[in-house]
Each structure stands twice: as structure tokens, then as C-alpha cells.
Design a protein around this motif. Sequence first.
Motif, PDB file in Angstrom:
ATOM      1  N   LEU A 297     -19.259  30.873  26.829  1.00 18.79           N
ATOM      2  CA  LEU A 297     -18.844  30.304  28.111  1.00 18.79           C
ATOM      3  C   LEU A 297     -19.708  29.076  28.340  1.00 18.79           C
ATOM      4  N   ALA A 298     -19.158  28.063  29.013  1.00 17.40           N
ATOM      5  CA  ALA A 298     -19.972  26.903  29.394  1.00 17.40           C
ATOM      6  C   ALA A 298     -20.031  26.863  30.913  1.00 17.40           C
ATOM      7  N   HIS A 299     -21.248  26.934  31.459  1.00 20.49           N
ATOM      8  CA  HIS A 299     -21.440  27.036  32.914  1.00 20.49           C
ATOM      9  C   HIS A 299     -22.276  25.878  33.439  1.00 20.49           C
ATOM     10  N   CYS A 300     -21.943  25.432  34.624  1.00 21.74           N
ATOM     11  CA  CYS A 300     -22.793  24.501  35.352  1.00 21.74           C
ATOM     12  C   CYS A 300     -22.425  24.580  36.827  1.00 21.74           C
ATOM     13  N   ARG A 301     -23.386  24.849  37.705  1.00 22.16           N
ATOM     14  CA  ARG A 301     -23.204  24.849  39.165  1.00 22.16           C
ATOM     15  C   ARG A 301     -21.991  25.658  39.624  1.00 22.16           C
ATOM     16  N   GLN A 302     -21.931  26.915  39.211  1.00 18.68           N
ATOM     17  CA  GLN A 302     -20.859  27.831  39.615  1.00 18.68           C
ATOM     18  C   GLN A 302     -19.467  27.373  39.180  1.00 18.68           C
ATOM     19  N   GLN A 303     -19.450  26.558  38.099  1.00 21.87           N
ATOM     20  CA  GLN A 303     -18.158  26.192  37.515  1.00 21.87           C
ATOM     21  C   GLN A 303     -18.194  26.508  36.019  1.00 21.87           C
ATOM     22  N   PHE A 304     -17.013  26.819  35.485  1.00 25.14           N
ATOM     23  CA  PHE A 304     -16.896  27.130  34.058  1.00 25.14           C
ATOM     24  C   PHE A 304     -15.879  26.198  33.408  1.00 25.14           C
ATOM     25  N   LEU A 305     -16.220  25.797  32.178  1.00 24.37           N
ATOM     26  CA  LEU A 305     -15.312  24.956  31.395  1.00 24.37           C
ATOM     27  C   LEU A 305     -14.141  25.825  30.912  1.00 24.37           C
ATOM     28  N   CYS A 306     -12.930  25.290  31.005  1.00 28.11           N
ATOM     29  CA  CYS A 306     -11.720  26.005  30.557  1.00 28.11           C
ATOM     30  C   CYS A 306     -10.871  25.066  29.709  1.00 28.11           C
ATOM     31  N   ASP A 307      -9.965  25.652  28.936  1.00 28.90           N
ATOM     32  CA  ASP A 307      -8.852  24.866  28.412  1.00 28.90           C
ATOM     33  C   ASP A 307      -7.595  25.723  28.542  1.00 28.90           C
TER      34      ASP A 307
ATOM     35  N   LEU B 271     -23.561  29.160  27.797  1.00 32.63           N
ATOM     36  CA  LEU B 271     -24.321  27.933  27.612  1.00 32.63           C
ATOM     37  C   LEU B 271     -24.482  27.297  28.985  1.00 32.63           C
ATOM     38  N   GLU B 272     -25.731  27.095  29.393  1.00 29.24           N
ATOM     39  CA  GLU B 272     -25.991  26.436  30.669  1.00 29.24           C
ATOM     40  C   GLU B 272     -26.051  24.935  30.397  1.00 29.24           C
TER      41      GLU B 272
ATOM     42  N   ARG C 175     -17.610  30.499  19.794  1.00 27.11           N
ATOM     43  CA  ARG C 175     -18.926  29.932  20.031  1.00 27.11           C
ATOM     44  C   ARG C 175     -19.193  28.715  19.131  1.00 27.11           C
ATOM     45  N   ALA C 176     -18.803  28.832  17.860  1.00 28.52           N
ATOM     46  CA  ALA C 176     -19.058  27.742  16.914  1.00 28.52           C
ATOM     47  C   ALA C 176     -18.322  26.474  17.341  1.00 28.52           C
ATOM     48  N   LEU C 177     -17.101  26.640  17.864  1.00 31.82           N
ATOM     49  CA  LEU C 177     -16.311  25.478  18.288  1.00 31.82           C
ATOM     50  C   LEU C 177     -16.979  24.757  19.450  1.00 31.82           C
ATOM     51  N   LEU C 178     -17.456  25.539  20.437  1.00 30.40           N
ATOM     52  CA  LEU C 178     -18.085  24.929  21.616  1.00 30.40           C
ATOM     53  C   LEU C 178     -19.377  24.218  21.221  1.00 30.40           C
ATOM     54  N   GLN C 179     -20.178  24.882  20.394  1.00 25.80           N
ATOM     55  CA  GLN C 179     -21.445  24.265  19.968  1.00 25.80           C
ATOM     56  C   GLN C 179     -21.196  22.980  19.197  1.00 25.80           C
ATOM     57  N   ALA C 180     -20.107  22.954  18.384  1.00 24.62           N
ATOM     58  CA  ALA C 180     -19.806  21.759  17.600  1.00 24.62           C
ATOM     59  C   ALA C 180     -19.393  20.598  18.499  1.00 24.62           C
ATOM     60  N   HIS C 181     -18.737  20.908  19.653  1.00 22.55           N
ATOM     61  CA  HIS C 181     -18.235  19.845  20.524  1.00 22.55           C
ATOM     62  C   HIS C 181     -19.270  19.301  21.501  1.00 22.55           C
ATOM     63  N   LEU C 182     -20.241  20.118  21.877  1.00 23.63           N
ATOM     64  CA  LEU C 182     -21.141  19.699  22.945  1.00 23.63           C
ATOM     65  C   LEU C 182     -22.353  18.963  22.376  1.00 23.63           C
ATOM     66  N   PRO C 183     -22.663  17.800  22.923  1.00 20.98           N
ATOM     67  CA  PRO C 183     -23.881  17.122  22.479  1.00 20.98           C
ATOM     68  C   PRO C 183     -25.103  17.988  22.812  1.00 20.98           C
ATOM     69  N   GLN C 184     -26.030  18.154  21.860  1.00 26.01           N
ATOM     70  CA  GLN C 184     -27.172  19.069  22.024  1.00 26.01           C
ATOM     71  C   GLN C 184     -27.972  18.885  23.318  1.00 26.01           C
ATOM     72  N   PRO C 185     -28.274  17.632  23.750  1.00 23.62           N
ATOM     73  CA  PRO C 185     -29.094  17.487  24.973  1.00 23.62           C
ATOM     74  C   PRO C 185     -28.394  18.062  26.211  1.00 23.62           C
ATOM     75  N   MET C 186     -27.080  18.224  26.101  1.00 25.05           N
ATOM     76  CA  MET C 186     -26.293  18.750  27.216  1.00 25.05           C
ATOM     77  C   MET C 186     -26.602  20.229  27.474  1.00 25.05           C
ATOM     78  N   VAL C 187     -26.958  20.975  26.412  1.00 26.34           N
ATOM     79  CA  VAL C 187     -27.155  22.426  26.532  1.00 26.34           C
ATOM     80  C   VAL C 187     -28.614  22.715  26.914  1.00 26.34           C
TER      81      VAL C 187
ATOM     82  N   LEU D 172     -14.204  18.513  26.389  1.00 26.19           N
ATOM     83  CA  LEU D 172     -13.352  18.922  25.270  1.00 26.19           C
ATOM     84  C   LEU D 172     -11.982  18.316  25.480  1.00 26.19           C
ATOM     85  N   PRO D 173     -11.213  18.090  24.401  1.00 29.83           N
ATOM     86  CA  PRO D 173      -9.837  17.648  24.595  1.00 29.83           C
ATOM     87  C   PRO D 173      -9.085  18.734  25.392  1.00 29.83           C
ATOM     88  N   GLY D 174      -8.453  18.355  26.490  1.00 30.74           N
ATOM     89  CA  GLY D 174      -7.699  19.324  27.305  1.00 30.74           C
ATOM     90  C   GLY D 174      -8.589  20.229  28.136  1.00 30.74           C
ATOM     91  N   GLY D 175      -9.885  19.936  28.189  1.00 26.74           N
ATOM     92  CA  GLY D 175     -10.806  20.785  28.952  1.00 26.74           C
ATOM     93  C   GLY D 175     -10.868  20.395  30.413  1.00 26.74           C
TER      94      GLY D 175
END
Length: 282
Positions: A22-32, A69-70, A40-52, A79-82
Amino acid sequence: MTGSNLWQPAVIDAGQAGGWALAHCRQQFLCDARGVLFPRALLQAHLPQPMVLAEHGVGYFNRQPVCVLELADNAGDLLPGGFWKGLRQFMHEGDLATFRMLGYAAQVATWARQHRFCGSCGGPLQPLSGERAMACPSCELHHYPRLSPSIIVLISRGDELLLARSPRFAAGVYSTLAGFVEPGESIEECVRREVREEVALEVGNLRYIASQSWPFPHSLMLGFHADYVAGEIVPQPEEIEDARWFTPDQLPPLPAHGSIARYLIELYLARRSGTAEPVLPG
Ligand SMILES: NC(=O)C1=CN([C@@H]2O[C@H](COP(=O)(O)OP(=O)(O)OC[C@H]3O[C@@H](n4cnc5c(N)ncnc54)[C@H](O)[C@@H]3O)[C@@H](O)[C@H]2O)C=CC1
Ligand SMILES: [Mg+2]
Ligand SMILES: [Zn+2]
């Protein structure tokens, strides 16, 4: 497995590979379009490391491990369509297993983000292995997730219900009284104090009814029914915009289905009229 059994909270080593994220920030979650759980591998591959900022193993969904992932930021489309969706929206959508998973993940991730340093010595904290806690290596203090017990009470006078409006509520909505438990207080004392403070009434015959986790951001609601005993309503300035007695045939707009506030009201009405009692989700 069905319903809320689909979700089992657990302390899992975040270093473990695979599973969902899951990707979380300020009581919101990333969806597609497929939902809120990403491989998990897909999300980690898409997110720039400093973001996590941090990663926490939070439990099992349908027996598969889930980590959250906070993220530093919830702006833009990562993400595309996120897109981002708020925790309250998930509650309104009524998928209980998903809402419970997200409520838990949001509470853990927010607490850990706000407890990166020891409140006693100021040193950096580290997650404690095998327990949901942050530990201070220099002074050995353990910090546990933050929970705020709060009472919530429906006061009745025969057929009449006391409902009130906070300036924070949606337009027109009236609800039961609520408030945070203070140090040194029993929950019964808290009910009497909150009722005195918010509407200046005395209540008696307190009946504990049910509790509800309320992850906005970390409340635990303890629900009561109570009888009016004495006093005239005086709304507390700032906190209570309006409070009044309502009869069952002239109720105002009520809080959302699924909230314990709504449940306390519907339960009282069902018991008075001898109709089927509602069920509190959970
Ligand atoms: N699930 C449900 O049906 C409902 C849940 N609630 C929740 O109940 C909780 C308490 O209700 P309120 O009327 O807002 O509380 P309240 O009557 O104690 O007043 C809120 C005030 O308490 C203080 N405060 C904020 N956080 C605190 C904390 N952790 N401990 C002690 N004091 C704190 C602040 O000054 C805030 O303005 C809130 O989290 C609210 O979201 C309220 C109504 C319905
Ligand atoms: Mg209150
Ligand atoms: Zn310390």
C-alpha cells in the motif's frame, strides 16, 4: 475467508520480499483501476527511492503479506492511471475488510512518521523486531502506537434524543456527544464531564453499548446510552454550534452509516419501537 476475516493484522518484517504493498500519505492511499493493493515489486520499481520514508509490514490480506510504504508526498500521479483516495471514502464505500486494513495501515504509518525521535533523549528511534513499537537504542525507551480513547454518548429523555452539531460537521448533520478521555478519569467520569462541558446537563443510568476503532487519526470510541437527569441545554462555545431534543419522527440528517454515532441512535430507536436491532460493522 469472507468479510473482515480477509484481513489479519500482524507484525511482519518489512525486509521480507514479495506480497502486496500500500502507498500511504496523510490519510490517503494510492489507487489504480485494480484497487489499492499493488504487487510490492511493481510499486517499489515505480517510486523514486527518496519518496519512500519508511516501510512497515502490517499484516495479511487473503493470506498474502501486506506492507505499507509511507510516502513523503501525495501530490501528482505517481503511477500511470494512479490516483489518491482518502480513508473516509473507503469507509463510505463499505468494503469492511479493506477499510480495516487501511485504517490499521494509516494508524501505524502516521504514528511511525511522527515518532522518529525519542521524546525522552531526542535520539533516533528504530522499529523493534517482533513488536509494534519503536525503540530508542540510547535510553532503551519503547514507544507504542498512539491510541486516544474517546467516549461517545446518546442521551435520551423518554422518546426524545439529544443531538448536537459541531461546527466541523457537514451542513445540517446532528450527532451524539463525543470527547477524549483525560488522564486519571474512568470512562464513566468522562461521559459525565463531556456532557456537562458540552451541553451543561446531568446524566445517569449509563449503559456501555459497544466500541469502534476510529482511525481519524487514532481514536478508540467507547459508546454509551445515558438517561437525562437534570439541567437546561447550554451549548459549549466554539465546540457545540447547536444542541436540542429531537423526537423520532422529526430527526435531522444523521452521521454516516457505519459510524458508532449512527449505531447508538438506531439501536435506541429500535429498542424503543421493538423493531430489529441494527448491527455495528466490525
Ligand atoms: N465514530 C463516530 O461515530 C464518531 C467519532 N468521533 C470522534 O471522537 C473523537 C472525540 O470527539 P470530539 O468531540 O472531537 O472531542 P472533544 O469534545 O474532546 O473536543 C475536541 C478537542 O479536544 C482536543 N483534543 C484533540 N485531540 C485530543 C486528544 N488526542 N486527546 C485529548 N484532547 C484532544 C482539542 O482541543 C480538540 O479541539 C474525535 O476523534 C472524533 O473524530 C466523534 C463523533 C462521532
Ligand atoms: Mg466533543
Ligand atoms: Zn531515548
